[in-house]
Write an enzyme that holds these catalytic residues in place. Sequence first.
Site, mmCIF file in Angstrom:
data_model
loop_
_atom_site.group_PDB
_atom_site.id
_atom_site.type_symbol
_atom_site.label_atom_id
_atom_site.label_comp_id
_atom_site.label_asym_id
_atom_site.label_seq_id
_atom_site.Cartn_x
_atom_site.Cartn_y
_atom_site.Cartn_z
ATOM 1 N N CYS A 208 -19.022 -5.965 -28.838
ATOM 2 C CA CYS A 208 -18.972 -6.104 -30.291
ATOM 3 C C CYS A 208 -19.255 -7.554 -30.689
ATOM 4 O O CYS A 208 -20.379 -8.023 -30.620
ATOM 5 C CB CYS A 208 -17.629 -5.592 -30.820
ATOM 6 S SG CYS A 208 -17.583 -5.330 -32.608
ATOM 7 N N HIS B 161 -17.378 -0.256 -28.615
ATOM 8 C CA HIS B 161 -16.209 -0.577 -27.793
ATOM 9 C C HIS B 161 -16.048 0.447 -26.669
ATOM 10 O O HIS B 161 -15.290 1.422 -26.792
ATOM 11 C CB HIS B 161 -14.942 -0.592 -28.665
ATOM 12 C CG HIS B 161 -14.872 -1.752 -29.590
ATOM 13 N ND1 HIS B 161 -14.274 -2.948 -29.250
ATOM 14 C CD2 HIS B 161 -15.351 -1.915 -30.844
ATOM 15 C CE1 HIS B 161 -14.371 -3.797 -30.267
ATOM 16 N NE2 HIS B 161 -15.026 -3.202 -31.247
ATOM 17 N N GLU C 136 -14.450 0.269 -23.988
ATOM 18 C CA GLU C 136 -13.108 0.301 -23.400
ATOM 19 C C GLU C 136 -12.259 1.432 -23.957
ATOM 20 O O GLU C 136 -11.318 1.909 -23.302
ATOM 21 C CB GLU C 136 -12.395 -1.042 -23.592
ATOM 22 C CG GLU C 136 -11.960 -1.374 -25.015
ATOM 23 C CD GLU C 136 -13.028 -2.084 -25.826
ATOM 24 O OE1 GLU C 136 -12.667 -2.729 -26.828
ATOM 25 O OE2 GLU C 136 -14.220 -1.982 -25.465
#
Length: 543
Positions: free
Chosen positions: A380, A515, A517
Amino acid sequence: MARYIFITGGVVSSLGKGIAAAALGALLQARGYKVRIRKLDPYLNVDPGTMSPTQHGEVFVTDDGAETDLDLGHYERFTGRSANQRDNITTGKIYQDIIAKERRGDYLGATVQVIPHVTDTIKAFVLDGNEDYDFVICEIGGTVGDIEGLPFFEAIRQLGNQLPRGDAIYMHLTLMPYIPSAGELKTKPTQHSVKELRSIGIQPDILMVRCDRPIPPGERRKLSLFCNVREESVIPALDVPHIYDVPLAYHDEGLDDEVLAAFGITGAPAPDLERWQDISSRVKNTDGTVKIAVVGKYTDLKDAYKSLIEALTHGGIANKVKVEIEWLEAEIFESEDPSPYLEGVHGILVPGGFGKRGAEGKIAAASFARTRQVPYFGICYGMQMAVLDAARNLAGVTDARSSEFENSEGPIVVGLMTEWLKGNALEKRAAEGDLGGTMRLGAYHAHLSDGTKIADIYGNTDISERHRHRYEVNIDYRETLEKAGLVVSGLSPDGVLPETIEYPDHPWFIGVQYHPELKSRPFEPHPLFASFIEAAIEQSRLV
């Protein structure tokens, strides 16, 4: 019909109710049950989206664009079930809905009150959409005795009476501190916490007691006697070496057996815990260590990067190595040379963030990784700063900036996004509008270019990932950047928004606007994190 497990906490916050809920969900799943976990947060924010990460930790984002409490990340990672907007509610959201109804006249002139209107709204949320589940676990945020939590405790008390007999139980998580000067574990905080809970009409069926050492039989009997809980339902919740040891530890202490017993369920299949045993073994038995520098701006509170930490761990699990994180405050690099801090690391990760603070330090970290051939992962904001490094130092746009930087002038290479496509719909935002819920949120598709490193990592050219940001790399600079060597390797389906970037001649340098993750799980490590850690292993052999 679903059965309900209400999890409350006492004595102090941050005891691990979210982990307890997630671990219990995993244990029930291991027995073949279908489980849903939901979070009820008493704070007045509509959602955590406008909260500072240093106060509340990370904001977890679901596929359908909900900004939620970080505990929903634990739920997803432990159970593998993707959460959605209906799995997290706050006092702010409840009051927002109630006041909107009152303004429309939906209450037909009635006086709007906490009981029944607020509690009825909470109960409706808890009961909604659970037809396909065997168990619904509801975690109540905060601690018993908090004034803002009272409507939630009242609502779950009422549900205990309204649901069919035997279809709801209460689990209370408390702290049992050890007093070194006395050489004793003390039961009194738990006694007072349960007394507070019983004073509002809730009798816990199961006590989970956080402590740093085994509970002696005498203290366990004392808790049973004074808290009116069966002795075998006093479950020690001891500290464990690693978060993914929790389901196994809780099973060994009998948690899932006691939950089933509290519901009167007999003859349930034994849990299949093989995959948890495998994960626990992989975490403990590694083939080495890699050091990853995380150059961020909220490094004082690690919960601000909770999903990131777990995703790096998953990358380590995939490669059978331990991932050691070196936390570095980005602002340091705005006044100091990053070389002394970064020369010994095997990979550099620059995570998401907001605002100008630390931006130049993140650009310096990206520049170091580019020039020193160190694996770099920009997520990001970290991708945007890598683009600014390329624009300034390779493409000749020396005063390139982001419109997120206040009081700065120069070509806007990263700009505020005011409209974008989501599916076939055009979404619009005003630059001067509210901050809450106004970003590009949730799952969006992207197309990766054939033959790029990132496409090879995914093994696919069409992907869907979760987003949370307001600013985008300006597509008008694509040609300039690519002539300088930085490839825009992924775009939104309409070809307007750069989603991924990479250097083809670098060992591993990838930036993503989303993102990843948020979708990584211990049993399914995200391919980008697995590949990043693999590159870090190669780097460790060169350092």
